[in-house]
Design a protein around this motif. Structure first.
Motif, PDB file in Angstrom:
ATOM      1  N   THR A 202      10.139   1.258   2.010  1.00  0.00           N
ATOM      2  CA  THR A 202      10.013   0.316   3.315  1.00  0.00           C
ATOM      3  C   THR A 202       9.624  -0.169   3.515  1.00  0.00           C
ATOM      4  O   THR A 202      10.208  -2.329   3.485  1.00  0.00           O
ATOM      5  CB  THR A 202       9.976   1.608   4.427  1.00  0.00           C
ATOM      6  OG1 THR A 202      11.246   2.599   3.813  1.00  0.00           O
ATOM      7  CG2 THR A 202      10.534   1.727   5.831  1.00  0.00           C
ATOM      8  N   THR A 203       8.460  -0.557   3.929  1.00  0.00           N
ATOM      9  CA  THR A 203       7.789  -1.260   4.330  1.00  0.00           C
ATOM     10  C   THR A 203       6.948  -1.655   3.462  1.00  0.00           C
ATOM     11  O   THR A 203       6.367  -3.177   2.988  1.00  0.00           O
ATOM     12  CB  THR A 203       6.525  -0.929   5.814  1.00  0.00           C
ATOM     13  OG1 THR A 203       5.193   0.023   4.802  1.00  0.00           O
ATOM     14  CG2 THR A 203       7.247  -0.624   6.570  1.00  0.00           C
ATOM     15  N   GLY A 204       6.488  -1.053   2.111  1.00  0.00           N
ATOM     16  CA  GLY A 204       6.109  -1.123   0.604  1.00  0.00           C
ATOM     17  C   GLY A 204       4.587  -0.981   1.187  1.00  0.00           C
ATOM     18  O   GLY A 204       3.479  -1.220   0.183  1.00  0.00           O
ATOM     19  N   ALA A 205       3.620  -0.081   2.018  1.00  0.00           N
ATOM     20  CA  ALA A 205       3.257   0.039   2.083  1.00  0.00           C
ATOM     21  C   ALA A 205       2.058   1.416   1.010  1.00  0.00           C
ATOM     22  O   ALA A 205       1.151   0.669   0.408  1.00  0.00           O
ATOM     23  CB  ALA A 205       2.393   0.934   3.443  1.00  0.00           C
ATOM     24  N   THR A 206       3.282   1.567   0.623  1.00  0.00           N
ATOM     25  CA  THR A 206       3.224   2.889  -0.667  1.00  0.00           C
ATOM     26  C   THR A 206       2.906   2.102  -1.613  1.00  0.00           C
ATOM     27  O   THR A 206       2.068   2.391  -2.716  1.00  0.00           O
ATOM     28  CB  THR A 206       4.149   3.984  -0.551  1.00  0.00           C
ATOM     29  OG1 THR A 206       4.474   5.170   0.377  1.00  0.00           O
ATOM     30  CG2 THR A 206       3.660   5.345  -1.550  1.00  0.00           C
ATOM     31  N   LEU A 207       4.061   1.555  -2.350  1.00  0.00           N
ATOM     32  CA  LEU A 207       4.150   0.624  -4.026  1.00  0.00           C
ATOM     33  C   LEU A 207       2.777   0.029  -3.287  1.00  0.00           C
ATOM     34  O   LEU A 207       2.232   0.129  -4.603  1.00  0.00           O
ATOM     35  CB  LEU A 207       5.235  -0.051  -3.701  1.00  0.00           C
ATOM     36  CG  LEU A 207       6.302   0.978  -3.851  1.00  0.00           C
ATOM     37  CD1 LEU A 207       7.257  -0.517  -4.144  1.00  0.00           C
ATOM     38  CD2 LEU A 207       6.732   1.360  -5.733  1.00  0.00           C
ATOM     39  N   ALA A 208       2.416  -0.446  -2.362  1.00  0.00           N
ATOM     40  CA  ALA A 208       0.831  -1.590  -2.811  1.00  0.00           C
ATOM     41  C   ALA A 208      -0.334  -0.685  -2.396  1.00  0.00           C
ATOM     42  O   ALA A 208      -1.072  -1.410  -3.759  1.00  0.00           O
ATOM     43  CB  ALA A 208       1.148  -2.415  -1.484  1.00  0.00           C
ATOM     44  N   GLU A 209      -0.003   0.567  -2.052  1.00  0.00           N
ATOM     45  CA  GLU A 209      -1.605   1.036  -2.702  1.00  0.00           C
ATOM     46  C   GLU A 209      -1.410   1.336  -3.726  1.00  0.00           C
ATOM     47  O   GLU A 209      -2.626   1.261  -5.071  1.00  0.00           O
ATOM     48  CB  GLU A 209      -1.771   2.421  -1.774  1.00  0.00           C
ATOM     49  CG  GLU A 209      -2.828   3.154  -1.280  1.00  0.00           C
ATOM     50  CD  GLU A 209      -4.035   2.713  -2.170  1.00  0.00           C
ATOM     51  OE1 GLU A 209      -4.460   3.511  -2.371  1.00  0.00           O
ATOM     52  OE2 GLU A 209      -4.337   1.685  -1.190  1.00  0.00           O
ATOM     53  N   ALA A 210      -1.050   1.988  -4.324  1.00  0.00           N
ATOM     54  CA  ALA A 210      -0.326   1.801  -5.504  1.00  0.00           C
ATOM     55  C   ALA A 210      -1.250   0.841  -6.581  1.00  0.00           C
ATOM     56  O   ALA A 210      -1.791   1.037  -7.542  1.00  0.00           O
ATOM     57  CB  ALA A 210       0.919   2.427  -6.330  1.00  0.00           C
ATOM     58  N   VAL A 211       0.028  -0.517  -6.710  1.00  0.00           N
ATOM     59  CA  VAL A 211      -0.279  -1.545  -7.308  1.00  0.00           C
ATOM     60  C   VAL A 211      -1.917  -1.611  -6.890  1.00  0.00           C
ATOM     61  O   VAL A 211      -2.741  -1.834  -7.747  1.00  0.00           O
ATOM     62  CB  VAL A 211       0.491  -2.917  -6.775  1.00  0.00           C
ATOM     63  CG1 VAL A 211       0.007  -3.862  -7.438  1.00  0.00           C
ATOM     64  CG2 VAL A 211       1.736  -2.020  -7.134  1.00  0.00           C
ATOM     65  N   ARG A 212      -2.751  -1.520  -5.772  1.00  0.00           N
ATOM     66  CA  ARG A 212      -4.111  -1.604  -5.540  1.00  0.00           C
ATOM     67  C   ARG A 212      -4.935  -1.047  -6.730  1.00  0.00           C
ATOM     68  O   ARG A 212      -5.585  -1.507  -7.209  1.00  0.00           O
ATOM     69  CB  ARG A 212      -4.610  -1.543  -4.054  1.00  0.00           C
ATOM     70  CG  ARG A 212      -5.664  -1.905  -4.061  1.00  0.00           C
ATOM     71  CD  ARG A 212      -6.624  -1.113  -4.357  1.00  0.00           C
ATOM     72  NE  ARG A 212      -6.899   0.330  -3.807  1.00  0.00           N
ATOM     73  CZ  ARG A 212      -7.280   1.463  -4.232  1.00  0.00           C
ATOM     74  NH1 ARG A 212      -7.980   0.835  -5.445  1.00  0.00           N
ATOM     75  NH2 ARG A 212      -6.505   2.998  -3.989  1.00  0.00           N
ATOM     76  N   ALA A 213      -4.320   0.693  -7.089  1.00  0.00           N
ATOM     77  CA  ALA A 213      -5.082   1.120  -7.583  1.00  0.00           C
ATOM     78  C   ALA A 213      -5.026   0.185  -8.837  1.00  0.00           C
ATOM     79  O   ALA A 213      -6.088   1.049  -9.867  1.00  0.00           O
ATOM     80  CB  ALA A 213      -4.564   2.644  -7.616  1.00  0.00           C
ATOM     81  N   LEU A 214      -3.679   0.232  -9.137  1.00  0.00           N
ATOM     82  CA  LEU A 214      -3.802   0.538 -11.376  1.00  0.00           C
ATOM     83  C   LEU A 214      -4.172  -0.705 -11.188  1.00  0.00           C
ATOM     84  O   LEU A 214      -5.314  -1.326 -11.869  1.00  0.00           O
ATOM     85  CB  LEU A 214      -2.611  -0.090 -10.378  1.00  0.00           C
ATOM     86  CG  LEU A 214      -1.689   1.261 -10.986  1.00  0.00           C
ATOM     87  CD1 LEU A 214      -0.089   1.139 -11.060  1.00  0.00           C
ATOM     88  CD2 LEU A 214      -2.185   2.069 -12.515  1.00  0.00           C
ATOM     89  N   ARG A 215      -4.023  -2.221 -10.625  1.00  0.00           N
ATOM     90  CA  ARG A 215      -4.932  -3.113 -10.804  1.00  0.00           C
ATOM     91  C   ARG A 215      -6.362  -3.293 -10.538  1.00  0.00           C
ATOM     92  O   ARG A 215      -7.305  -3.922 -11.706  1.00  0.00           O
ATOM     93  CB  ARG A 215      -3.977  -4.205  -9.867  1.00  0.00           C
ATOM     94  CG  ARG A 215      -3.336  -4.954 -10.174  1.00  0.00           C
ATOM     95  CD  ARG A 215      -2.408  -5.884  -9.018  1.00  0.00           C
ATOM     96  NE  ARG A 215      -1.124  -6.435  -9.662  1.00  0.00           N
ATOM     97  CZ  ARG A 215      -0.341  -7.079  -9.080  1.00  0.00           C
ATOM     98  NH1 ARG A 215      -1.074  -7.322  -7.538  1.00  0.00           N
ATOM     99  NH2 ARG A 215       0.657  -7.452  -9.255  1.00  0.00           N
ATOM    100  N   ASP A 216      -6.655  -3.065  -9.603  1.00  0.00           N
ATOM    101  CA  ASP A 216      -8.333  -2.371  -9.975  1.00  0.00           C
ATOM    102  C   ASP A 216      -8.907  -1.286 -11.168  1.00  0.00           C
ATOM    103  O   ASP A 216     -10.076  -1.546 -11.707  1.00  0.00           O
ATOM    104  CB  ASP A 216      -8.957  -1.355  -9.244  1.00  0.00           C
ATOM    105  CG  ASP A 216      -8.787  -2.402  -7.495  1.00  0.00           C
ATOM    106  OD1 ASP A 216      -8.874  -3.195  -6.944  1.00  0.00           O
ATOM    107  OD2 ASP A 216      -8.699  -1.009  -6.658  1.00  0.00           O
TER     108      ASP A 216
END
Length: 231
Positions: A202-216
């Protein structure tokens, strides 16, 4: 000889049992009817199955997200079937929906080898449903793919409580999710090509948080794949 009095189930346990029992009866009642049109003929009739065979399409860009591909939209038949899978315990739809998701996975991965990482269900939602819909979809997509693979163990986990996203705008969704996810074993992800999987964007907030954790954790997140894009 004295016998212990039977224990009275806790109210919340009894409620869960009642919901589970009702879902089971509903599943039996609807098991021979299509989730899309309600006609007899199995979980997904040939006509609805053909209608869902749409090519994957790129989603509009969302802040914090890699390129995301969707198998379709979130309306009409697509929404009806997805909600049957998620909210009416129609687990048998995981295979056809996962195969449909496979097209978005392949596009997101650039048709190269990639590790599929599903966004984990919130603990409360997992208890309510009794299964994780996105995990089932990712497994089915991996089985239908020649390049995508599922990790041997769950990759992402919730490290704090997250509220329901329904009804929240973009900023409140982002605030609700920031810092909510963590990678269980960062060493296992270093340098790995990853595609993040979810059911709806929808807004992409869930995907963005998953991406943040994975890239970290050192993962190379190359894209995201979802069943439906909600505009």
């Amino acid at each position: 000889m004295r016998h212990a009095a039977p224990r009275t189930p806790a109210p919340h346990s009894a409620a869960r049992a009642a919901v589970s029992g009702f879902a089971g009866l509903l599943d039996l009642a609807l098991g021979d009817h299509c989730a899309g049109c309600a006609r007899p003929g199995g979980r997904l009739c040939p006509s609805c199955a053909r209608a869902l065979r749409t090519p994957a399409r790129p989603c509009r860009r969302r802040p914090g997200c890699p390129p995301v591909w969707a198998a379709g939209g979130y309306s009409g038949l697509e929404r009806t079937v997805l909600l049957a899978f998620k909210e009416r315990s129609a687990r048998g739809l995981a295979r056809p929906l996962g195969a449909r998701l496979g097209g978005a996975v392949a596009a997101a991965a650039g048709h190269r080898d990639a590790l599929l990482v599903p966004v984990p269900a919130r603990p409360a939602a997992l208890r309510r449903r009794g299964y994780d819909p996105v995990l089932l979809l990712a497994r089915a997509a991996a089985r239908a793919s020649s390049t995508a693979r599922m990790p041997g163990a769950p990759v992402l986990a919730h490290r704090r409580r997250v509220g329901d996203q329904v009804g929240l705008d973009r900023d409140r969704r982002r605030d609700n999710l920031t810092g909510a996810l963590a990678v269980r074993d960062p060493a296992a992800l270093a340098g790995r090509r990853v595609v993040v999987v979810d059911d709806v964007v929808t807004t992409g907030a869930t995907l963005a948080e998953a991406v943040r954790a994975l890239r970290d954790a050192g993962a190379a997140v190359v894209g995201g794949a979802v069943l439906a894009e909600r505009r």
